[in-house]
Design an enzyme around this catalytic site. Structure first.
Site, PDB file in Angstrom:
ATOM      1  N   ASP A 236       7.219 -11.152  -9.615  1.00 14.98           N
ATOM      2  CA  ASP A 236       7.164 -10.530 -10.945  1.00 14.98           C
ATOM      3  C   ASP A 236       7.838  -9.164 -10.988  1.00 14.98           C
ATOM      4  O   ASP A 236       8.494  -8.811 -11.978  1.00 14.98           O
ATOM      5  CB  ASP A 236       5.703 -10.412 -11.425  1.00 14.98           C
ATOM      6  CG  ASP A 236       4.794  -9.786 -10.388  1.00 14.98           C
ATOM      7  OD1 ASP A 236       4.760 -10.304  -9.254  1.00 14.98           O
ATOM      8  OD2 ASP A 236       4.130  -8.784 -10.696  1.00 14.98           O
TER       9      ASP A 236
ATOM     10  N   SER B 113     -11.300  -8.647  -6.954  1.00 16.10           N
ATOM     11  CA  SER B 113     -12.245  -9.167  -5.957  1.00 16.10           C
ATOM     12  C   SER B 113     -11.772  -8.869  -4.545  1.00 16.10           C
ATOM     13  O   SER B 113     -12.487  -9.089  -3.583  1.00 16.10           O
ATOM     14  CB  SER B 113     -12.421 -10.670  -6.148  1.00 16.10           C
ATOM     15  OG  SER B 113     -11.176 -11.310  -6.069  1.00 16.10           O
TER      16      SER B 113
ATOM     17  N   SER C  53       0.014  -3.091   5.424  1.00 12.91           N
ATOM     18  CA  SER C  53      -0.838  -2.590   4.342  1.00 12.91           C
ATOM     19  C   SER C  53      -2.308  -2.974   4.425  1.00 12.91           C
ATOM     20  O   SER C  53      -3.146  -2.330   3.805  1.00 12.91           O
ATOM     21  CB  SER C  53      -0.257  -3.027   2.995  1.00 12.91           C
ATOM     22  OG  SER C  53      -0.045  -4.424   2.973  1.00 12.91           O
TER      23      SER C  53
ATOM     24  N   GLU D 169       8.099  -8.978  -1.911  1.00 11.08           N
ATOM     25  CA  GLU D 169       7.137  -9.817  -2.628  1.00 11.08           C
ATOM     26  C   GLU D 169       7.153 -11.226  -2.045  1.00 11.08           C
ATOM     27  O   GLU D 169       8.173 -11.668  -1.516  1.00 11.08           O
ATOM     28  CB  GLU D 169       7.522  -9.924  -4.116  1.00 11.08           C
ATOM     29  CG  GLU D 169       7.279  -8.660  -4.901  1.00 11.08           C
ATOM     30  CD  GLU D 169       7.484  -8.874  -6.398  1.00 11.08           C
ATOM     31  OE1 GLU D 169       6.551  -8.560  -7.156  1.00 11.08           O
ATOM     32  OE2 GLU D 169       8.558  -9.341  -6.808  1.00 11.08           O
TER      33      GLU D 169
ATOM     34  N   GLY E  43       5.765 -15.069  -6.104  1.00 15.25           N
ATOM     35  CA  GLY E  43       5.145 -14.000  -6.896  1.00 15.25           C
ATOM     36  C   GLY E  43       6.093 -12.835  -7.106  1.00 15.25           C
ATOM     37  O   GLY E  43       5.753 -11.686  -6.852  1.00 15.25           O
TER      38      GLY E  43
ATOM     39  N   LYS F 248      -5.861   0.648   0.150  1.00 12.82           N
ATOM     40  CA  LYS F 248      -6.461   0.787  -1.182  1.00 12.82           C
ATOM     41  C   LYS F 248      -7.548   1.857  -1.235  1.00 12.82           C
ATOM     42  O   LYS F 248      -7.839   2.391  -2.295  1.00 12.82           O
ATOM     43  CB  LYS F 248      -7.022  -0.547  -1.656  1.00 12.82           C
ATOM     44  CG  LYS F 248      -5.937  -1.570  -1.957  1.00 12.82           C
ATOM     45  CD  LYS F 248      -5.956  -1.970  -3.388  1.00 12.82           C
ATOM     46  CE  LYS F 248      -4.817  -2.881  -3.817  1.00 12.82           C
ATOM     47  NZ  LYS F 248      -4.302  -3.843  -2.844  1.00 12.82           N
TER      48      LYS F 248
END
Ligand SMILES: *Cc1c(COP(=O)(O)O)cnc(C)c1O
Length: 321
Positions: free
Chosen positions: A208, A76, A302, A202, A206, A51
Site C-alpha cells: 500500500d 492487537s 524491528s 513491504e 501488502g 513500538k
C-alpha cells in the site's frame, strides 16, 4: 509533520526509559554482500519491538490529567503490548480493543502488562465503534499505531541511536507497515545525514505504501495475506504519507518466502529470533532487492514477537529440505 523540536523532546523523554538496543555486525554478512551492514537489534527493545518508543512518547506527551483518565488502542499486535506497558509505567489505565479470535499469546502478553482487554466480533462489530464508545464514555485518549506526530517522533529515536553507534550511513533499510517507523527513521537520519538513502520494505501482497508513493495519493488495499503480521496495514496515514513523500527514496517488496530467508539467516548466523516483519528489511538485502555493494548500510530488525510454536511451524518445512 513532527519538527526537530518534537524529535528532540522524544529523545529526552525516552532517555533511560527505552533500551539502547545493540547494533550487531557480521563478518559473514559483510563479505557476502560486499557492504558494511549495521543491524539495529530492536527486537531486544522493551515488549519485543520498536513500538514501545512511539507508544511511550505519545503517552508521555499528554497532559497528566488527560493521561490519568486512561488510554485506549485497537491494535492487537506489537502496538497493543507497547501501549499496555507504557501505560503501566505511568500507572494509568489502558484498554485494548481486540477481536475475540486474536491469538491467545497476544492477549496474554497484553494482559500481563495490566491492560484491560475488550473483545469484539470481527464479523459483526467494528473495532472503531467499540473504541469510540470507550473514548466518549470514559474519556480515554486514543493512541494510534503509526499516524500520530508523537508516535513518529518516538520511533525516530531508534535510527538516532543507530547513527550514534554506526557513524554516517549511505543507506537505511526499514520495514514498513503504516509507515511510522520509516517516517521517524528518515527524519532522524536526514537531521544528521541529509544524503542518506531511505529504503522501505513491504511484503509483496501488502504494498500500500509503494502504490501510494508511486501514485502521489493515499491508496487503500485489501487486508494483505502475508506472514508479516506487523505489516498488514491497508493504507499509510496522513502524517506518515506526508513524511514519506518527502523523505523516502524507494519502497521495495519481498515475498513471504524471502522474509523467511531473513528470519532463518538471523537465527542461523546471528543467533537472533526475529518475527517475520522484524526480518523484512534484512530479507530485501539478502534477496538482492537493494543495491548495497560498497556502501555503509543500516538495517532495523524491528521486532521479535513470535511464539516457539509459530516459529517452528514456519521454519520446519525449510529445515526439512
Ligand atoms: C508495526 C511493525 C512494523 C511496521 O511499522 P509501521 O510503523 O507501521 O510502518 C514493522 N515491524 C514490526 C515488528 C512491527 O511491529
Amino acid at each position: 509533520m513532527p519538527t526537530e523540536i518534537d524529535l528532540a523532546a522524544a529523545t529526552a523523554r525516552l532517555a533511560g526509559v527505552a533500551r539502547q538496543t545493540p547494533v550487531l555486525r557480521s563478518r559473514l554478512l559483510d563479505e557476502t554482500l560486499g557492504a558494511e551492514i549495521h543491524l539495529k537489534a530492536e527486537h531486544l527493545q522493551h515488549t519485543g519491538a520498536f513500538k514501545f518508543r512511539g507508544a511511550f512518547n505519545a503517552i508521555a506527551a499528554l497532559d497528566s490529567d488527560i493521561r490519568a483518565r486512561g488510554i485506549v488502542t485497537y491494535s492487537s499486535g506489537n502496538h497493543a503490548q507497547a501501549v499496555a506497558r507504557a501505560a503501566q509505567i505511568f500507572r494509568v489505565p489502558a484498554t485494548v480493543v481486540m477481536p475475540n479470535d486474536a491469538p491467545s499469546s497476544k492477549r496474554q502478553a497484553t494482559e500481563s502488562y495490566g491492560a484491560t482487554i475488550v473483545t469484539y466480533d470481527r464479523f459483526r462489530e467494528r473495532r472503531e465503534d467499540i473504541a469510540e464508545s470507550i473514548l466518549s464514555e470514559q474519556h480515554f485518549t486514543l493512541i494510534p499505531p503509526f499516524d500520530h506526530p508523537d508516535v513518529i517522533a518516538g520511533q525516530s529515536t531508534c535510527a538516532r541511536e543507530l547513527f550514534e553507534t554506526s557513524g554516517p550511513l549511505d543507506q537505511l533499510i526499514v520495514s514498513v507497515g503504516g509507515g511510522g517507523l520509516i517516517s521517524g527513521s528518515a527524519l532522524a537520519a536526514h537531521e544528521v545525514n541529509p544524503r542518506c538513502r531511505i529504503v522501505g520494505v513491504e511484503p509483496e501482497s501488502g504494498n500500500d505504501v509503494q502504490l501510494s508513493l508511486q501514485q502521489g495519493r493515499i491508496v487503500e488495499i485489501d487486508v494483505p495475506d502475508t506472514i508479516a503480521d506487523g505489516q498488514q496495514t491497508t493504507s499509510p496515514g496522513k502524517h506518515t504519507f506526508a513524511v514519506m513523500q518527502q523523505h523516502v527514496d524507494e519502497i521495495v517488496t519481498v515475498t513471504d518466502d524471502q522474509i523467511l530467508d531473513g528470519v532463518d539467516y538471523l537465527f542461523r548466523f546471528q543467533k537472533q529470533v526475529a518475527e517475520p516483519s522484524g526480518a523484512c528489511a534484512l530479507a530485501a538485502i539478502l534477496a538482492n532487492k537493494i543495491n548495497v555493494a560498497g556502501s555503509r548500510v543500516g538495517v532495523i530488525i524491528s521486532g521479535g514477537n513470535i511464539s516457539p510454536e509459530r516459529f517452528f511451524e514456519l521454519m520446519e518445512p525449510r529445515w526439512k529440505k
